[in-house]
Design a protein around this motif. Structure first.
Motif, PDB file in Angstrom:
ATOM      1  N   ARG A 145      -8.154  19.349  25.857  1.00 15.66           N
ATOM      2  CA  ARG A 145      -7.429  18.236  25.264  1.00 15.66           C
ATOM      3  C   ARG A 145      -6.059  18.716  24.782  1.00 15.66           C
ATOM      4  O   ARG A 145      -5.939  19.725  24.105  1.00 15.66           O
ATOM      5  CB  ARG A 145      -8.241  17.664  24.116  1.00 15.66           C
ATOM      6  CG  ARG A 145      -7.587  16.490  23.472  1.00 15.66           C
ATOM      7  CD  ARG A 145      -8.429  15.966  22.332  1.00 15.66           C
ATOM      8  NE  ARG A 145      -7.675  14.949  21.643  1.00 15.66           N
ATOM      9  CZ  ARG A 145      -8.147  13.779  21.350  1.00 15.66           C
ATOM     10  NH1 ARG A 145      -9.383  13.472  21.648  1.00 15.66           N
ATOM     11  NH2 ARG A 145      -7.397  12.893  20.732  1.00 15.66           N
ATOM     12  N   THR A 203     -12.543  17.539  39.788  1.00 15.79           N
ATOM     13  CA  THR A 203     -13.828  17.844  39.180  1.00 15.79           C
ATOM     14  C   THR A 203     -13.671  18.380  37.769  1.00 15.79           C
ATOM     15  O   THR A 203     -12.639  18.940  37.424  1.00 15.79           O
ATOM     16  CB  THR A 203     -14.569  18.900  40.016  1.00 15.79           C
ATOM     17  OG1 THR A 203     -13.804  20.094  39.979  1.00 15.79           O
ATOM     18  CG2 THR A 203     -14.776  18.438  41.441  1.00 15.79           C
ATOM     19  N   PRO A 204     -14.720  18.224  36.939  1.00  8.69           N
ATOM     20  CA  PRO A 204     -14.647  18.743  35.574  1.00  8.69           C
ATOM     21  C   PRO A 204     -14.387  20.240  35.527  1.00  8.69           C
ATOM     22  O   PRO A 204     -13.876  20.751  34.552  1.00  8.69           O
ATOM     23  CB  PRO A 204     -16.028  18.414  34.994  1.00  8.69           C
ATOM     24  CG  PRO A 204     -16.548  17.297  35.826  1.00  8.69           C
ATOM     25  CD  PRO A 204     -15.946  17.493  37.189  1.00  8.69           C
ATOM     26  N   THR A 216      -8.560  13.635  27.981  1.00 12.43           N
ATOM     27  CA  THR A 216      -9.743  14.098  28.715  1.00 12.43           C
ATOM     28  C   THR A 216      -9.442  15.253  29.662  1.00 12.43           C
ATOM     29  O   THR A 216     -10.355  15.945  30.093  1.00 12.43           O
ATOM     30  CB  THR A 216     -10.342  12.957  29.554  1.00 12.43           C
ATOM     31  OG1 THR A 216      -9.391  12.577  30.565  1.00 12.43           O
ATOM     32  CG2 THR A 216     -10.701  11.755  28.683  1.00 12.43           C
ATOM     33  N   PRO A 231     -10.517  11.938  42.160  1.00 11.62           N
ATOM     34  CA  PRO A 231     -10.615  12.512  40.811  1.00 11.62           C
ATOM     35  C   PRO A 231     -10.954  13.990  40.921  1.00 11.62           C
ATOM     36  O   PRO A 231     -11.780  14.376  41.733  1.00 11.62           O
ATOM     37  CB  PRO A 231     -11.752  11.734  40.170  1.00 11.62           C
ATOM     38  CG  PRO A 231     -12.537  11.177  41.304  1.00 11.62           C
ATOM     39  CD  PRO A 231     -11.630  11.098  42.498  1.00 11.62           C
ATOM     40  N   ARG A 238      -8.484  14.769  32.628  1.00 16.10           N
ATOM     41  CA  ARG A 238      -8.763  14.255  33.967  1.00 16.10           C
ATOM     42  C   ARG A 238      -7.459  13.919  34.690  1.00 16.10           C
ATOM     43  O   ARG A 238      -6.580  13.263  34.145  1.00 16.10           O
ATOM     44  CB  ARG A 238      -9.633  13.010  33.883  1.00 16.10           C
ATOM     45  CG  ARG A 238     -10.024  12.486  35.236  1.00 16.10           C
ATOM     46  CD  ARG A 238     -10.997  11.343  35.120  1.00 16.10           C
ATOM     47  NE  ARG A 238     -11.403  10.936  36.455  1.00 16.10           N
ATOM     48  CZ  ARG A 238     -11.817   9.751  36.760  1.00 16.10           C
ATOM     49  NH1 ARG A 238     -11.931   8.821  35.827  1.00 16.10           N
ATOM     50  NH2 ARG A 238     -12.151   9.449  37.993  1.00 16.10           N
ATOM     51  N   ALA A 268     -10.839  20.555  34.934  1.00 12.37           N
ATOM     52  CA  ALA A 268     -10.275  19.728  33.868  1.00 12.37           C
ATOM     53  C   ALA A 268      -9.657  20.618  32.788  1.00 12.37           C
ATOM     54  O   ALA A 268     -10.152  21.695  32.497  1.00 12.37           O
ATOM     55  CB  ALA A 268     -11.346  18.837  33.259  1.00 12.37           C
ATOM     56  N   ASN A 324      -4.615  12.224  32.201  1.00 17.47           N
ATOM     57  CA  ASN A 324      -5.034  11.788  30.874  1.00 17.47           C
ATOM     58  C   ASN A 324      -5.081  13.032  29.999  1.00 17.47           C
ATOM     59  O   ASN A 324      -5.907  13.921  30.217  1.00 17.47           O
ATOM     60  CB  ASN A 324      -6.399  11.110  30.945  1.00 17.47           C
ATOM     61  CG  ASN A 324      -6.852  10.602  29.603  1.00 17.47           C
ATOM     62  OD1 ASN A 324      -6.761  11.290  28.590  1.00 17.47           O
ATOM     63  ND2 ASN A 324      -7.365   9.383  29.594  1.00 17.47           N
ATOM     64  N   VAL A 374      -5.987  12.180  38.262  1.00 17.58           N
ATOM     65  CA  VAL A 374      -6.316  11.346  39.417  1.00 17.58           C
ATOM     66  C   VAL A 374      -5.057  11.222  40.260  1.00 17.58           C
ATOM     67  O   VAL A 374      -3.996  10.850  39.763  1.00 17.58           O
ATOM     68  CB  VAL A 374      -6.817   9.948  38.988  1.00 17.58           C
ATOM     69  CG1 VAL A 374      -7.109   9.093  40.214  1.00 17.58           C
ATOM     70  CG2 VAL A 374      -8.050  10.056  38.107  1.00 17.58           C
TER      71      VAL A 374
END
Length: 192
Positions: free
Chosen positions: A32, A25-26, A149, A23, A151, A29, A146, A153
């Motif tokens: 939205r 990291t934020p 979010t 994943p 995110r 990210a 996604n 992966v």
């Protein structure tokens, strides 16, 4: 470019065994994504298949939605059959051939991609590479983004359950996954 609006439907997640998951990291990210924004498209050719509720775009396909651009050689646009305001309600985009998804500070490449508008998820498979701002690059067999979010992966699984998705042209930075592994390069800030 012609608009297909409003966007509602969906990307189906492909079921492949997870071999390794990384994943992001934020800090990397994305914001939205507005999956309700109109979809503008351009292509060399379009074939409407109204009875099947789909359109097939081919040749230099470019699809834009809000800040995101998706390019491919071929794309099937699936819609629900509902028409609102004269526009079909798009549910899914299936792209193949040199697929690239560009978002602010992020570029993902693969052989195939599915954008499920209902779930607000993009799944990319086959020689996947994800490059984020600052030179961070990750390679694998499958990437799931996604859009709610931000995110992302990436894992080493491949569509056929083979030895990883690294075959082909998608290996960014000269690094390709082997044996179902995720590989890549993270940039390191300069230190005094």
């Amino acid at each position: 470019m012609r608009k297909l609006t409003p966007l509602m439907p969906a990307f189906a997640i492909l079921a492949a065994p997870m071999l390794a998951v990384v994943p992001l990291t934020p800090a990397v990210a994305q914001q939205r994504h507005n999956s309700n924004a109109p979809i503008d498209f351009g292509a060399d050719q379009i074939q409407l298949q109204d009875k099947a509720n789909r359109a097939v775009l081919s040749g230099h396909v470019v699809v834009k939605q809000a800040e995101m651009t998706l390019t491919a050689t071929r794309m099937t646009v699936t819609y629900t059959g509902q028409v609102i305001g004269g526009n079909p309600q798009v549910s899914r985009l299936d792209a193949s051939g040199g697929v690239t998804v560009r978002r602010p500070d992020q570029v993902a490449r693969s052989q195939y991609a599915i954008y499920d508008l209902n779930r607000r998820v993009i799944t990319m498979i086959g020689a996947v590479s994800l490059t984020q701002g600052g030179g961070n690059t990750v390679n694998g067999g499958r990437l799931t983004i996604n859009l709610d979010t931000g995110r992302a992966v990436i894992d080493g699984s491949s569509v056929a359950g083979g030895s990883g998705g690294g075959q082909g042209t998608g290996d960014a930075g000269g690094i390709s996954p082997r044996g179902g592994r995720v590989t890549g390069t993270f940039s390191v800030p300069k230190r005094n």
